[in-house]
Design a protein around this motif. Structure first.
Motif, PDB file in Angstrom:
ATOM      1  N   MET A   1       0.901  -1.071   0.086  1.00  0.00           N
ATOM      2  CA  MET A   1       0.027   0.091   0.063  1.00  0.00           C
ATOM      3  C   MET A   1       0.969   1.178   0.095  1.00  0.00           C
ATOM      4  SD  MET A   1      -3.040   0.848   2.676  1.00  0.00           S
ATOM      5  CE  MET A   1      -3.257   2.640   3.285  1.00  0.00           C
ATOM      6  N   SER A   2       0.565   1.904  -0.948  1.00  0.00           N
ATOM      7  CA  SER A   2       1.515   3.421  -1.057  1.00  0.00           C
ATOM      8  C   SER A   2       0.959   4.472   0.014  1.00  0.00           C
ATOM      9  CB  SER A   2       1.515   3.916  -2.532  1.00  0.00           C
ATOM     10  OG  SER A   2       0.026   4.339  -2.753  1.00  0.00           O
ATOM     11  N   MET A   3       2.022   5.134   0.049  1.00  0.00           N
ATOM     12  CA  MET A   3       1.673   6.224   1.258  1.00  0.00           C
ATOM     13  C   MET A   3       0.763   7.277   0.585  1.00  0.00           C
ATOM     14  SD  MET A   3       3.014   5.732   4.269  1.00  0.00           S
ATOM     15  CE  MET A   3       2.815   7.116   4.993  1.00  0.00           C
ATOM     16  N   ILE A   4      -0.340   8.091   1.417  1.00  0.00           N
ATOM     17  CA  ILE A   4      -1.154   8.991   0.809  1.00  0.00           C
ATOM     18  C   ILE A   4      -0.710  10.332   1.115  1.00  0.00           C
ATOM     19  CG2 ILE A   4      -3.415   9.902   1.317  1.00  0.00           C
ATOM     20  CD1 ILE A   4      -4.410   7.147   2.034  1.00  0.00           C
ATOM     21  N   LYS A   5      -0.740  11.073   0.002  1.00  0.00           N
ATOM     22  CA  LYS A   5      -0.194  12.547   0.286  1.00  0.00           C
ATOM     23  C   LYS A   5      -0.989  13.600  -0.401  1.00  0.00           C
ATOM     24  CE  LYS A   5       2.639  11.901  -3.786  1.00  0.00           C
ATOM     25  NZ  LYS A   5       2.006  10.676  -4.389  1.00  0.00           N
ATOM     26  N   VAL A   6      -0.750  14.900   0.013  1.00  0.00           N
ATOM     27  CA  VAL A   6      -1.405  15.794  -0.449  1.00  0.00           C
ATOM     28  C   VAL A   6      -1.670  15.800  -2.015  1.00  0.00           C
ATOM     29  CG1 VAL A   6      -1.890  18.155  -0.805  1.00  0.00           C
ATOM     30  CG2 VAL A   6      -0.977  17.241   1.674  1.00  0.00           C
ATOM     31  N   GLY A   7      -2.937  15.953  -2.587  1.00  0.00           N
ATOM     32  CA  GLY A   7      -3.351  15.763  -4.042  1.00  0.00           C
ATOM     33  C   GLY A   7      -3.784  14.578  -4.540  1.00  0.00           C
ATOM     34  N   ASP A   8      -3.486  13.453  -3.830  1.00  0.00           N
ATOM     35  CA  ASP A   8      -3.941  12.228  -4.241  1.00  0.00           C
ATOM     36  C   ASP A   8      -5.552  12.272  -4.048  1.00  0.00           C
ATOM     37  OD1 ASP A   8      -1.619  10.180  -2.451  1.00  0.00           O
ATOM     38  OD2 ASP A   8      -1.364  11.108  -4.342  1.00  0.00           O
ATOM     39  N   VAL A   9      -5.819  11.188  -5.006  1.00  0.00           N
ATOM     40  CA  VAL A   9      -7.444  11.170  -5.026  1.00  0.00           C
ATOM     41  C   VAL A   9      -7.656   9.764  -4.402  1.00  0.00           C
ATOM     42  CG1 VAL A   9      -9.510  10.486  -6.587  1.00  0.00           C
ATOM     43  CG2 VAL A   9      -7.715  12.327  -7.199  1.00  0.00           C
ATOM     44  N   VAL A  10      -8.672   9.835  -3.241  1.00  0.00           N
ATOM     45  CA  VAL A  10      -8.746   8.604  -2.516  1.00  0.00           C
ATOM     46  C   VAL A  10     -10.261   8.303  -2.333  1.00  0.00           C
ATOM     47  CG1 VAL A  10      -6.717   8.844  -1.063  1.00  0.00           C
ATOM     48  CG2 VAL A  10      -9.099  10.075  -0.199  1.00  0.00           C
ATOM     49  N   SER A  11     -10.536   7.235  -1.752  1.00  0.00           N
ATOM     50  CA  SER A  11     -12.097   6.695  -1.652  1.00  0.00           C
ATOM     51  C   SER A  11     -11.981   6.192  -0.353  1.00  0.00           C
ATOM     52  CB  SER A  11     -12.586   5.543  -2.585  1.00  0.00           C
ATOM     53  OG  SER A  11     -12.455   6.178  -4.009  1.00  0.00           O
ATOM     54  N   VAL A  12     -13.399   6.466   0.373  1.00  0.00           N
ATOM     55  CA  VAL A  12     -13.197   6.085   1.779  1.00  0.00           C
ATOM     56  C   VAL A  12     -13.965   4.668   1.733  1.00  0.00           C
ATOM     57  CG1 VAL A  12     -14.398   6.449   4.135  1.00  0.00           C
ATOM     58  CG2 VAL A  12     -13.861   8.449   2.573  1.00  0.00           C
ATOM     59  N   LEU A  13     -13.304   3.778   2.519  1.00  0.00           N
ATOM     60  CA  LEU A  13     -13.778   2.398   2.367  1.00  0.00           C
ATOM     61  C   LEU A  13     -14.793   2.279   3.200  1.00  0.00           C
ATOM     62  CD1 LEU A  13     -10.389   0.506   3.921  1.00  0.00           C
ATOM     63  CD2 LEU A  13     -11.456   0.444   1.594  1.00  0.00           C
ATOM     64  N   ASP A  14     -16.026   1.458   2.802  1.00  0.00           N
ATOM     65  CA  ASP A  14     -17.320   1.098   3.370  1.00  0.00           C
ATOM     66  C   ASP A  14     -18.081   2.268   3.171  1.00  0.00           C
ATOM     67  OD1 ASP A  14     -16.533  -1.527   3.740  1.00  0.00           O
ATOM     68  OD2 ASP A  14     -15.819  -0.933   5.951  1.00  0.00           O
ATOM     69  N   GLU A  15     -17.977   3.309   2.404  1.00  0.00           N
ATOM     70  CA  GLU A  15     -18.833   4.592   2.355  1.00  0.00           C
ATOM     71  C   GLU A  15     -18.596   5.016   0.911  1.00  0.00           C
ATOM     72  OE1 GLU A  15     -18.704   6.466   6.696  1.00  0.00           O
ATOM     73  OE2 GLU A  15     -19.730   7.409   5.065  1.00  0.00           O
ATOM     74  N   ILE A  17     -17.888   7.790  -0.481  1.00  0.00           N
ATOM     75  CA  ILE A  17     -17.420   9.148  -0.599  1.00  0.00           C
ATOM     76  C   ILE A  17     -15.857   8.870  -1.142  1.00  0.00           C
ATOM     77  CG2 ILE A  17     -16.413  11.030   0.988  1.00  0.00           C
ATOM     78  CD1 ILE A  17     -18.376   9.879   3.266  1.00  0.00           C
ATOM     79  N   SER A  18     -15.782   9.855  -2.033  1.00  0.00           N
ATOM     80  CA  SER A  18     -14.199   9.964  -2.602  1.00  0.00           C
ATOM     81  C   SER A  18     -13.966  11.641  -2.800  1.00  0.00           C
ATOM     82  CB  SER A  18     -14.010   9.195  -3.844  1.00  0.00           C
ATOM     83  OG  SER A  18     -15.093  10.002  -4.755  1.00  0.00           O
ATOM     84  N   GLY A  19     -12.640  11.873  -2.702  1.00  0.00           N
ATOM     85  CA  GLY A  19     -12.359  13.114  -2.852  1.00  0.00           C
ATOM     86  C   GLY A  19     -10.760  13.360  -2.972  1.00  0.00           C
ATOM     87  N   LYS A  20     -10.365  14.419  -2.880  1.00  0.00           N
ATOM     88  CA  LYS A  20      -8.704  14.786  -3.104  1.00  0.00           C
ATOM     89  C   LYS A  20      -8.243  15.154  -1.523  1.00  0.00           C
ATOM     90  CE  LYS A  20      -6.643  16.990  -6.785  1.00  0.00           C
ATOM     91  NZ  LYS A  20      -6.605  17.991  -7.614  1.00  0.00           N
ATOM     92  N   VAL A  21      -7.119  14.563  -1.491  1.00  0.00           N
ATOM     93  CA  VAL A  21      -6.348  14.930  -0.054  1.00  0.00           C
ATOM     94  C   VAL A  21      -5.898  16.377  -0.065  1.00  0.00           C
ATOM     95  CG1 VAL A  21      -4.419  14.288   1.226  1.00  0.00           C
ATOM     96  CG2 VAL A  21      -5.895  12.549   0.172  1.00  0.00           C
ATOM     97  N   ILE A  22      -6.232  17.008   1.026  1.00  0.00           N
ATOM     98  CA  ILE A  22      -5.665  18.458   0.911  1.00  0.00           C
ATOM     99  C   ILE A  22      -4.778  18.651   2.344  1.00  0.00           C
ATOM    100  CG2 ILE A  22      -7.928  19.576   0.058  1.00  0.00           C
ATOM    101  CD1 ILE A  22      -9.107  20.025   2.780  1.00  0.00           C
ATOM    102  N   SER A  23      -4.762  17.488   3.364  1.00  0.00           N
ATOM    103  CA  SER A  23      -3.677  17.593   4.250  1.00  0.00           C
ATOM    104  C   SER A  23      -3.639  16.375   5.034  1.00  0.00           C
ATOM    105  CB  SER A  23      -3.955  18.693   5.422  1.00  0.00           C
ATOM    106  OG  SER A  23      -5.000  18.365   6.372  1.00  0.00           O
ATOM    107  N   VAL A  24      -2.360  16.075   5.336  1.00  0.00           N
ATOM    108  CA  VAL A  24      -1.944  14.838   5.904  1.00  0.00           C
ATOM    109  C   VAL A  24      -1.135  15.319   7.102  1.00  0.00           C
ATOM    110  CG1 VAL A  24      -0.859  12.563   5.861  1.00  0.00           C
ATOM    111  CG2 VAL A  24      -1.821  13.758   3.883  1.00  0.00           C
TER     112      VAL A  24
END
Length: 185
Positions: A1-15, A17-24
């Motif tokens: 599993m790759s690390m999540i960083k600002v700007g990545d597009v992600v989806s929420v497990l079991d929901e 919802i998806s979107g763009k990472v704005i802060s970690v």
């Protein structure tokens, strides 16, 4: 599993919802959802979208599309007729004299009516023998001579019922003969 960083597009497990990472910050990840809301999740609740070309529709878009598909299905469904409900198209016999002979030259009115009546009798006998349920005889409007003669001719048959043909299709110039079928012994 790759690390999540600002700007990545992600989806929420079991929901949905998806979107763009704005802060970690540590294990806390804030995303801006496709609906425009800032939401905070732990990193293990998110999955990084691998392809930049992947377009993930929102839950609302999916629901809207499904509803439109259902509406389309309901509109486009045609009533399927069961075999008993299908109506066998009636046999049509056009008795206009120009349909029966190439030229009326040398034929008297009596000859023409006799030819038309012979054709009607021959076609009706054919329909009875072939067990065809109904025949439409197109006689035209005219002065009504042929219509009267046809009614007299058909009146000599016991196993038929006479009625006017469909007005929308034939107007006043046709009659429909229903042949009462007797079961074969």
């Amino acid at each position: 599993m790759s690390m999540i960083k600002v700007g990545d597009v992600v989806s929420v497990l079991d929901e949905p919802i998806s979107g763009k990472v704005i802060s970690v910050i540590g294990n806390e990840v804030t995303i801006e959802s496709n609906d425009g809301f800032d939401m905070m999740f732990s990193a293990n609740e998110l999955v990084k979208e691998e392809s930049d070309n992947l377009i993930v529709p929102s839950y609302e878009e999916v629901q809207k599309n499904l509803q439109q598909k259902e509406i389309f299905k309901k509109k486009s469904k045609k009533k399927i007729l069961k075999p008993k409900e299908r109506s066998v198209p009636a046999m049509e016999v056009d008795l206009h004299i120009h349909k029966l002979v190439k030229s009326t030259k040398g034929l008297s009115n009596h000859d023409m009516v006799t030819l038309q009546l012979d054709t009607a009798k021959r076609q009706l006998d054919f329909a009875i023998n072939k067990r065809i349920p109904s025949v439409v005889f197109i006689h035209g409007v005219g002065q009504g001579v042929l219509k009267e003669e046809l009614q007299y001719l058909f009146g000599r048959y016991d196993n038929i019922r006479i009625s006017d043909a469909d007005y929308k299709k034939y107007g006043l110039g046709a009659m429909e003969i229903y042949i009462i079928q007797n079961p074969r012994n």
